[in-house]
Enzyme design. Structure first.
Site, PDB file in Angstrom:
ATOM      1  CG  ASN A 145      -1.912   1.137   1.213  1.00  0.00           C
ATOM      2  OD1 ASN A 145      -2.826   1.113   0.396  1.00  0.00           O
ATOM      3  ND2 ASN A 145      -1.748   2.124   2.067  1.00  0.00           N
ATOM      4  CD  GLU A 146      -1.365   5.862   0.010  1.00  0.00           C
ATOM      5  OE1 GLU A 146      -0.897   6.250   1.086  1.00  0.00           O
ATOM      6  OE2 GLU A 146      -2.329   6.419  -0.565  1.00  0.00           O
ATOM      7  CD  GLU A 168      -6.307   4.169  -0.394  1.00  0.00           C
ATOM      8  OE1 GLU A 168      -6.157   5.238   0.221  1.00  0.00           O
ATOM      9  OE2 GLU A 168      -5.618   3.173  -0.182  1.00  0.00           O
ATOM     10  CE  LYS A 227     -10.987   6.621  18.099  1.00  0.00           C
ATOM     11  NZ  LYS A 227      -9.540   6.358  17.943  1.00  0.00           N
TER      12      LYS A 227
HETATM   13  C1  GAL Z   1      -4.234   6.430   2.231  1.00  0.00           C
HETATM   14  C2  GAL Z   1      -3.986   4.985   2.641  1.00  0.00           C
HETATM   15  C3  GAL Z   1      -5.227   4.355   3.236  1.00  0.00           C
HETATM   16  C4  GAL Z   1      -5.846   5.275   4.247  1.00  0.00           C
HETATM   17  C5  GAL Z   1      -6.111   6.604   3.613  1.00  0.00           C
HETATM   18  C6  GAL Z   1      -6.771   7.585   4.543  1.00  0.00           C
HETATM   19  O1  GAL Z   1      -3.061   7.125   2.038  1.00  0.00           O
HETATM   20  O2  GAL Z   1      -3.580   4.234   1.533  1.00  0.00           O
HETATM   21  O3  GAL Z   1      -4.902   3.119   3.791  1.00  0.00           O
HETATM   22  O4  GAL Z   1      -4.965   5.423   5.318  1.00  0.00           O
HETATM   23  O5  GAL Z   1      -4.900   7.172   3.186  1.00  0.00           O
HETATM   24  O6  GAL Z   1      -7.013   8.822   3.898  1.00  0.00           O
END
Ligand code: GAL
Length: 659
Positions: free
Chosen positions: A149-150, A308, A357
């Site tokens: 992830n990222e 996302e 949360k």
């Molecule tokens: C992203 C990350 C996610 C979540 C999200 C929250 O950068 O990949 O897992 O943390 O931010 O905005």
């Protein structure tokens, strides 16, 4: 290679059933069906559940979830959980915890808590990913793989002992002999000459500036280490899933500085990007558009995936503003307009526990009686009507040069001014083009740019001779190039190109710069047409002519904007940061280059053409009528003969009769 399923635009997001009891998971299935969710990313941070102790794999819980999703008609983007190594691994290998540049070894309790160069981490990664990939070989619900992830966020560079060992190997492999390294890094300066590879440390914190060539190479090396960790996983997955696309989600194309996405994109089957609005920034939808255009560009113009974004507020900014009614819809459709074939969220259901949360989800804590859920349902319905958009391309006449290596080099220590930042300049140009309703691609300076009418190079500080030649050829062949100050200054080792600035571009721009005159904070200087800030410099013309001159400041009477006609094209140069007036200058260049664009539209209206569809996104408070559009509304089926009126805050997508 794009995932074959779902068939239309993918809709859904990160799904964390492991955080919820069985009855909530069952409710989730019903809600996903109701909203038309067709793809979820699963497993992202669940290493501790998949492998509760070394070598003991437990996939039963995941089997149940995947089967349930499959029964509900939801496809799975199966993630490897390596962004969250478990406590047992960290306890066994505390040396795998990353070390920051100033020497702090991070602790357990967050995520991204292992160094990509750690041999133990790589071995544990390989074993788990092999077991996971083999377990799901041929599972009909799994349509793609999502590694880690990222990468690079939040820690791009690690300074642990494993990293230093890998760094020395990398240097040996890159430079072959020490004399070449000493030459490239200019180690004669401050007497840094190396006589053994083992002497070369990572460029860790120092009470003074560290050799910039060493830091630049460390940025390259560190990015490459993350990529190796990705490739390790991808290749294992491909052994049992040769036909499924593998990706990793970029931490926001425009926001993660440490990853060179031109290099990354070559290793992915499909580009996946995350984007979060900077909540307090006015007109933050322009940053969104830029991120989407950059995602499409690194994807080589092919459709990409919005992996996302958020349904409402995030939780990690100083003030986490909620999205206003209609904003999530505009955001989502802007990504689709700019080439995404998916609208995915972090996350499906807002968490009850843990650090995130207060982050919104598609299903908020307030549940389904909420505005947020209603907007999710409406968006799902919109996206089902846009199936015909999938796979189509976005055409652009204008390109902006974006090179991560130059970005890294430009922002190292001890530059002529702290106000010289890459994003400041690139954002200024992008915003002016966005407001002119011009869609742009981003390009590496060595790429084939012959198809663009205009190319803009904002503070392209590091430019190799080969890239400079590429720009030269482009102009000679009829292109219009607009370069801003502090471009073409250094080579790939951050060494000044010989002679007067800008060494790599003197000939092309038809000028040389005798001296930089950076301005004081808040100081401005006038030119014949505008006012500039940040920068002024003394230009000597050598073939170019002055289009604007400074009328005040250290360079009063000398050129501020120049133009050099060369071959069939022209190379323009801008020696300051216009406070206002950048848009006018750009328009002059666009007009001379014949870039078509709609006139008389407010600059709050976003207009993007994707295939046969024209997307009209109204970010303003008044309805806007767009002339010259004849076709059928893809979202509402309405006919439009010659004009479309877009409601305040609304979106229209028109399938044009004759695009
Ligand atoms: C992203 C990350 C996610 C979540 C999200 C929250 O950068 O990949 O897992 O943390 O931010 O905005």
């Amino acid at each position: 290679m794009y995932p074959e399923r779902p068939a239309g635009i993918a809709f859904g997001g990160d799904y964390s059933p492991e955080q919820w009891p069985r009855e909530v998971q069952e409710e989730d299935m019903a809600l996903m069906r109701e909203a038309g969710v067709n793809l979820v990313s699963l497993g992202m941070f669940t290493w501790a559940l998949m492998e509760p102790e070394r070598g003991r794999y437990e996939f039963g819980w995941l089997d149940e979830v995947i089967d349930r999703l499959h029964a509900a008609g939801v496809s799975v983007d199966l993630a490897t959980p390596t962004a969250a190594p478990p406590a047992w691994f960290v306890a066994e290998h505390p040396d795998a915890l990353p070390v920051t540049r100033d020497g702090i070894r991070i602790g357990f309790g967050g995520r991204q808590s292992a160094c990509s160069s750690s041999p133990a981490f790589r071995a544990a990664t390989a074993a788990l990913v092999r077991a996971l990939a083999e377990h799901y070989r041929g599972h009909p619900a799994v349509v793609m793989w999502h590694v880690h992830n990222e990468y690079g966020a939040p820690l791009g560079e690690c300074y642990c002992e494993h990293s230093v060992r890998a760094w020395q190997d990398w240097l040996r492999h890159t430079y072959l002999d020490l004399a070449a390294l000493n030459e490239a890094w200019g180690t004669a300066f401050w007497g840094q000459r190396y006589t053994a590879w083992s002497q070369i440390d990572a460029p860790r914190f120092n009470h003074t500036a560290v050799n910039p060539a060493q830091r630049l190479d460390y940025a390259r090396f560190s990015d490459g280490q993350h990529r190796e960790h990705y490739i390790l996983q991808r290749d294992i997955i491909k052994e049992s899933h040769p036909d499924l696309p593998v990706t990793t989600n970029f931490a926001g194309t425009v926001n993660c500085k440490s990853t060179d996405l031109w290099q990354w994109a070559r290793e992915l089957d499909v580009v996946a990007n995350d984007h979060y609005l900077r909540a307090e920034q006015p007109d933050n939808h322009i940053d969104l558009a830029m991120s989407a255009d950059l995602a499409r560009s690194v994807a080589g113009g092919k459709p990409w995936m919005l992996m996302e974004h958020s349904a409402g507020a995030v939780n990690w900014q100083p003030r986490n503003l909620a999205k206003r009614p209609g904003e999530m819809r505009r955001n989502s459709l802007a990504h689709v307009a700019r080439g995404s074939d998916s609208v995915l969220f972090f996350q499906f259901r807002a968490s009850r526990h843990g650090a995130e949360k207060f982050h919104s989800g598609m299903v908020p804590h307030a549940g389904t009686g909420s505005r947020q859920w209603r907007e999710v349902l409406e968006l799902g319905a919109d996206l089902r009507r846009l199936d015909g958009v999938r796979g189509s391309g976005v055409a652009a006449d204008v390109a902006i040069v974006w090179d991560w290596e130059s970005y890294w080099a430009l922002e190292l220590d001890w530059r002529p001014s702290v106000d010289l930042t890459f994003r400041e300049r690139v954002d200024a140009f992008y915003e002016a083009l966005w407001r002119e309703h011009v869609t742009v691609d981003f390009v590496h300076p060595s790429a084939d740019i012959s198809g663009y009418r205009v190319v803009v190079a904002p503070s392209a500080y590091l430019l190799t001779d080969a890239s400079a030649k590429n720009l030269h050829r482009y102009v000679e062949a009829g292109g219009h190039l607009l370069v801003s100050y502090f471009s073409g200054i250094v080579d790939e080792h951050d060494a000044i190109h010989p002679g007067a600035y800008p060494g790599a571009l003197r000939e092309l721009l038809g000028l040389s710069i005798e001296e930089f005159h950076p301005l004081r904070e808040h100081e401005t200087v006038a030119t014949t047409a505008a006012e500039g800030r940040i920068w002024s410099e003394r230009i000597d013309l050598a073939g170019a002519r002055a289009v604007q001159r400074f009328t005040a400041g250290p360079d009063a009477g000398h050129p501020a904007v120049t133009r050099h006609d060369l071959g069939a094209g022209a190379a323009w140069y801008l020696a300051t940061a216009p406070v206002a007036g950048l848009r006018e200058l750009l328009c002059e260049v666009l007009d001379r280059a014949g870039v078509p664009r709609p006139r008389d539209l407010p600059d709050t209206l976003e207009l993007v053409r994707r295939g046969r569809h024209v997307f009209l996104i109204n970010h303003g408070d008044e309805p806007v009528t767009v002339e010259g559009v004849t076709g059928t509304g893809a979202l509402d089926g309405a006919r439009h003969e010659g004009s479309v009126t877009v409601a305040a805050g609304g979106v229209s997508v028109i399938l044009e009769d004759h695009p």
